[in-house]
Scaffold this motif. Structure first.
Motif, PDB file in Angstrom:
ATOM      1  N   GLU A  97       0.842  -1.198   0.000  1.00  0.00           N
ATOM      2  CA  GLU A  97       0.000   0.000   0.000  1.00  0.00           C
ATOM      3  C   GLU A  97       0.878   1.250   0.000  1.00  0.00           C
ATOM      4  OE1 GLU A  97      -3.188  -0.008  -0.259  1.00  0.00           O
ATOM      5  OE2 GLU A  97      -3.592  -2.155   0.038  1.00  0.00           O
ATOM      6  N   LYS A  98       0.494   2.221  -0.804  1.00  0.00           N
ATOM      7  CA  LYS A  98       1.239   3.479  -0.828  1.00  0.00           C
ATOM      8  C   LYS A  98       0.869   4.337   0.374  1.00  0.00           C
ATOM      9  CE  LYS A  98       2.066   3.781  -5.802  1.00  0.00           C
ATOM     10  NZ  LYS A  98       1.960   4.628  -7.029  1.00  0.00           N
ATOM     11  N   ILE A  99       1.855   4.950   0.981  1.00  0.00           N
ATOM     12  CA  ILE A  99       1.662   5.776   2.166  1.00  0.00           C
ATOM     13  C   ILE A  99       1.423   7.228   1.724  1.00  0.00           C
ATOM     14  CG2 ILE A  99       2.749   6.608   4.286  1.00  0.00           C
ATOM     15  CD1 ILE A  99       4.360   4.004   4.325  1.00  0.00           C
ATOM     16  N   LYS A 100       0.400   7.815   2.303  1.00  0.00           N
ATOM     17  CA  LYS A 100       0.034   9.187   1.949  1.00  0.00           C
ATOM     18  C   LYS A 100       0.764  10.169   2.852  1.00  0.00           C
ATOM     19  CE  LYS A 100      -4.570   7.692   0.500  1.00  0.00           C
ATOM     20  NZ  LYS A 100      -6.017   7.825   0.744  1.00  0.00           N
ATOM     21  N   VAL A 101       1.561  11.042   2.229  1.00  0.00           N
ATOM     22  CA  VAL A 101       2.368  12.020   2.961  1.00  0.00           C
ATOM     23  C   VAL A 101       1.977  13.420   2.498  1.00  0.00           C
ATOM     24  CG1 VAL A 101       4.690  12.820   3.521  1.00  0.00           C
ATOM     25  CG2 VAL A 101       4.270  10.376   3.160  1.00  0.00           C
ATOM     26  N   LEU A 102       1.679  14.277   3.446  1.00  0.00           N
ATOM     27  CA  LEU A 102       1.354  15.677   3.147  1.00  0.00           C
ATOM     28  C   LEU A 102       2.338  16.571   3.886  1.00  0.00           C
ATOM     29  CD1 LEU A 102      -0.469  17.962   2.041  1.00  0.00           C
ATOM     30  CD2 LEU A 102      -1.836  17.723   4.128  1.00  0.00           C
ATOM     31  N   THR A 103       2.990  17.457   3.138  1.00  0.00           N
ATOM     32  CA  THR A 103       3.915  18.422   3.732  1.00  0.00           C
ATOM     33  C   THR A 103       3.289  19.813   3.683  1.00  0.00           C
ATOM     34  OG1 THR A 103       5.881  17.168   3.121  1.00  0.00           O
ATOM     35  CG2 THR A 103       6.182  19.503   3.572  1.00  0.00           C
TER      36      THR A 103
ATOM     37  N   ASP B 104       6.805   6.734  18.418  1.00  0.00           N
ATOM     38  CA  ASP B 104       5.407   6.330  18.313  1.00  0.00           C
ATOM     39  C   ASP B 104       4.560   7.353  17.548  1.00  0.00           C
ATOM     40  OD1 ASP B 104       3.259   4.639  18.686  1.00  0.00           O
ATOM     41  OD2 ASP B 104       2.694   5.528  20.601  1.00  0.00           O
ATOM     42  N   GLY B 105       5.045   7.759  16.377  1.00  0.00           N
ATOM     43  CA  GLY B 105       4.230   8.597  15.510  1.00  0.00           C
ATOM     44  C   GLY B 105       4.351  10.090  15.716  1.00  0.00           C
TER      45      GLY B 105
ATOM     46  N   ALA C 103       7.301   5.224   6.980  1.00  0.00           N
ATOM     47  CA  ALA C 103       6.926   3.814   6.841  1.00  0.00           C
ATOM     48  C   ALA C 103       6.248   3.290   8.099  1.00  0.00           C
ATOM     49  CB  ALA C 103       8.158   2.977   6.509  1.00  0.00           C
ATOM     50  N   PHE C 104       6.691   3.760   9.260  1.00  0.00           N
ATOM     51  CA  PHE C 104       6.106   3.294  10.514  1.00  0.00           C
ATOM     52  C   PHE C 104       4.689   3.817  10.724  1.00  0.00           C
ATOM     53  CE2 PHE C 104      10.465   2.692  12.773  1.00  0.00           C
ATOM     54  CZ  PHE C 104      10.700   1.619  11.925  1.00  0.00           C
TER      55      PHE C 104
END
Length: 640
Positions: A307-313, A466-467, A497-498
């Protein structure tokens, strides 16, 4: 000698009555005159002596006969002290996978169950427990079918746990005789001990061992991905003989896709490599043929579509270094300036990065706190000139973090926390001659968060867990060269990734395992897990853009399972039994006293029966009374 009814012995007093009658006869003799019979006086005298002897013999015979009858009714017997006490028997039957080893064509557990069925009396009450199941105060008829269908378990109680469990099955009555019978192969990992439960519990050991102790096991497998069309799957095996070649097969579902041979080294290990297609889903199943334990002859794994991870900057920087880090093959990356952010899309992201913001608006703070509470990952990178009031208002919600002051001083990053989850599998060994990056300005930080990277003087450079992660300095080129450091790639990659706990190629049963399924699930909807009619609902936590599944005590069998939403499969997950039982190494129990250790279940029950036997004598006293009756008849007939 002891008596079952000793109160009957009081009847022996009644033997005085015939004795007194004989000694004090009440009959009076009357004298009758005769003519001169002097010649008969000698005959009369002899006749009286004969009658007196006959009467004494009859008296003695009758007294002995009555005494024998009284003793017979009192039921005399002889027995040991333990034989007279009430018995409590608790049996531990080892049902772990090591009991699959065979002896004379039967597995050790099958042979143990058959011996128990043969030797335990049908009316005897006892308690039996295994590594997972308990049967309390039952007869062998009650649990016969349960024993015959008893499955093997991947769990193994150690010796202390066995004693504690047995202690709960015994009663608290101190006057009973308590016997604990341990039937096991007694592997070394059980942690054997010579101590007993207490002074009133007798522990009996029945070691069941196979004829051969060699066992080949598939221990693990791992995937080495490649940018080419083929990836390498490596499988590790153990337990083989030197130079032994053992065939091993690789299946995708039920289809055989590859076959190889495991060549074992002198230490009993082997490594087999398979080439498999890259970036393709695979429901893998490895299989060998070994005649010892069967549970470790197969190994399940699966490769899912990643699954692709959604990243917003959210950034006020013109730098594109984050876009180069989060490539399109693994991430869905978006970047927006602070003034153009649509807050409604934040709950659809897995990772939100605040990069080079001079201040964090209150409206954004509230949304980001909710985002983090819903399982998202936050990364904070301050600007060189940041509004500390704004930042501290936001950071104080995480590890009680505060930026204290802005320090303008050249320092290098000198310390890496190699044990932090972020770097746990990054370095092959701890490195100290690394080309460390440097900074010109940083913020002194007060926080309870663990430090991941530290500057000279133990000042924090990157902290969090932890995030939630935060830097103490801006990463702009004019302030730091961290962007050019090799550390930047694993640092940002692992932080992102975590955020989505993707499933491993396989999990081990009995351990706590967690994965995230990227799905927007309704409040009343749940995911279930199934395989060939076996279905269960794992512990799950729902977030706006994912569901976190936690596996602990379930499932209980190995295999490849499907994670479903209303019958539609979403992802596959594999479980394997732990390989702790595969090493057939046994404990030396030679220190145990011979009376507490028996070679077989049959010999143990014969020993216990002899220990608890009671010898009754009432039949012999009945026979004696009959013989005395016969003696009386003989005296009456032949003694004159």
């Amino acid at each position: 000698m002891q008596f079952k009814h000793p109160e009957i012995l009081w009847a022996l007093v009644l033997l005085l009555i015939p004795l007194l009658i004989h000694l004090f006869q009440l009959r009076r003799f009357k004298k009758t005159p005769f003519t001169n019979v002097a010649m008969l006086q000698k005959v009369v005298s002899e006749s009286r002596k004969s009658n007196t002897l006959k009467k004494w013999l009859l008296l003695l015979t009758r007294l002995l006969m009555l005494a024998a009858l009284i003793l017979a009714f009192a039921q005399p017997f002889s027995a040991t002290n333990t034989a007279l006490r009430q018995k409590e028997t608790v049996i531990y039957l080892d049902d772990s996978f090591s009991m699959q080893a065979k002896k004379n064509g039967l597995s050790l557990m099958e042979k143990s169950i058959q011996d128990l069925l043969k030797n335990i009396g049908p009316e005897n009450t006892f308690s039996l427990f295994t590594n997972e199941r308990t049967f309390k105060n039952v007869t062998i008829k009650d649990i016969q079918n349960n024993l015959l269908s008893l499955p093997y378990s991947h769990k193994q109680l150690n010796f202390e746990e066995i004693k504690l469990k047995a202690g709960t099955l015994f009663s608290g009555i101190n006057t009973t005789s308590k016997n604990l019978i341990l039937i096991s192969d007694f592997q070394t990992r059980m942690g054997m001990s010579t101590s007993h439960l207490d002074s009133v519990v007798n522990i009996y050991y029945v070691p069941i061992r196979p004829r051969e102790v060699q066992n080949v096991s598939i221990d693990s497998t791992y995937l080495e991905k490649s940018v080419t069309a083929q990836s390498k799957l490596t499988t590790l095996l153990s337990g083989g003989l030197d130079s032994e070649n053992l065939p091993i097969s690789l299946y995708n579902g039920d289809t055989l896709i590859a076959k190889s041979s495991a060549d074992f080294k002198a230490n009993g290990t082997a490594k087999v490599e398979f080439s498999i297609p890259s970036n393709e889903e695979l429901n893998g199943h490895l299989r060998i043929a070994d005649n010892s334990l069967t549970y470790d002859n197969q190994f399940f794994f699966n490769i899912n579509k990643k699954e692709k991870i959604k990243v917003l900057t959210i950034s006020d920087s013109d730098s594109g270094y984050l876009e180069r880090l989060f490539t399109q093959d693994e991430f869905i990356y978006n970047k927006h300036p602070l003034t153009q952010v649509d807050y409604s899309i934040l709950d659809q992201q897995n990772v939100v990065i605040l990069d080079n913001l001079k201040a964090i608006p209150n409206s954004l703070q509230k949304v980001l706190r909710t985002f983090k509470e819903d399982g998202g990952t936050l990364i904070v990178i301050p600007a060189t000139e940041s509004d500390l009031i704004s930042y501290n208002q936001f950071l104080s919600n995480f590890f009680a973090t505060r930026f204290i002051e802005n320090v303008s001083l050249n320092k290098k990053v000198t310390t890496i926390s190699f044990q932090h989850p972020l770097y746990k599998n990054v370095f092959e060994k701890e490195v100290y001659n690394f080309q460390y990056p440097s900074v010109k300005q940083f913020y002194k930080i007060q926080s309870r968060a663990p430090k991941i990277l530290s500057l000279e003087g133990n000042e924090a450079f990157l902290s969090g867990n932890d995030g939630f992660y935060f830097f103490s300095t801006s990463l702009e080129i004019g302030n730091s060269n961290f962007k050019n450091s090799p550390l930047i790639v694993p640092t940002f990659y692992n932080m992102a990734a975590f955020s989505l706990k993707a499933p491993e190629t396989y999990f081990t049963l009995g351990r706590t395992n967690t994965i995230d399924i990227p799905i927007d699930l309704g409040n009343d909807d749940i995911l279930n897990v199934s395989k060939d009619g076996y279905e269960f609902i794992p512990l799950q936590q729902t977030f706006p853009n994912k569901v976190r599944l936690t596996f602990g005590d379930t499932p209980t069998v190995d295999g490849i399972f499907s994670i479903n939403n209303e019958g539609d499969p979403l992802k596959n997950i594999s479980f394997n039994y732990p390989r702790n039982e595969s090493n057939l190494s046994y404990f030396d129990i030679g220190f145990i006293e011979s009376k507490n250790m028996q070679d077989s279940i049959t010999s143990l029950f014969e020993f216990l029966e002899a220990e608890n036997s009671i010898t009754a004598y009432w039949k012999w006293f009945v026979i004696l009374a009959l013989l005395l009756t016969l003696v009386e008849v003989i005296i009456q007939k032949y003694v004159t």
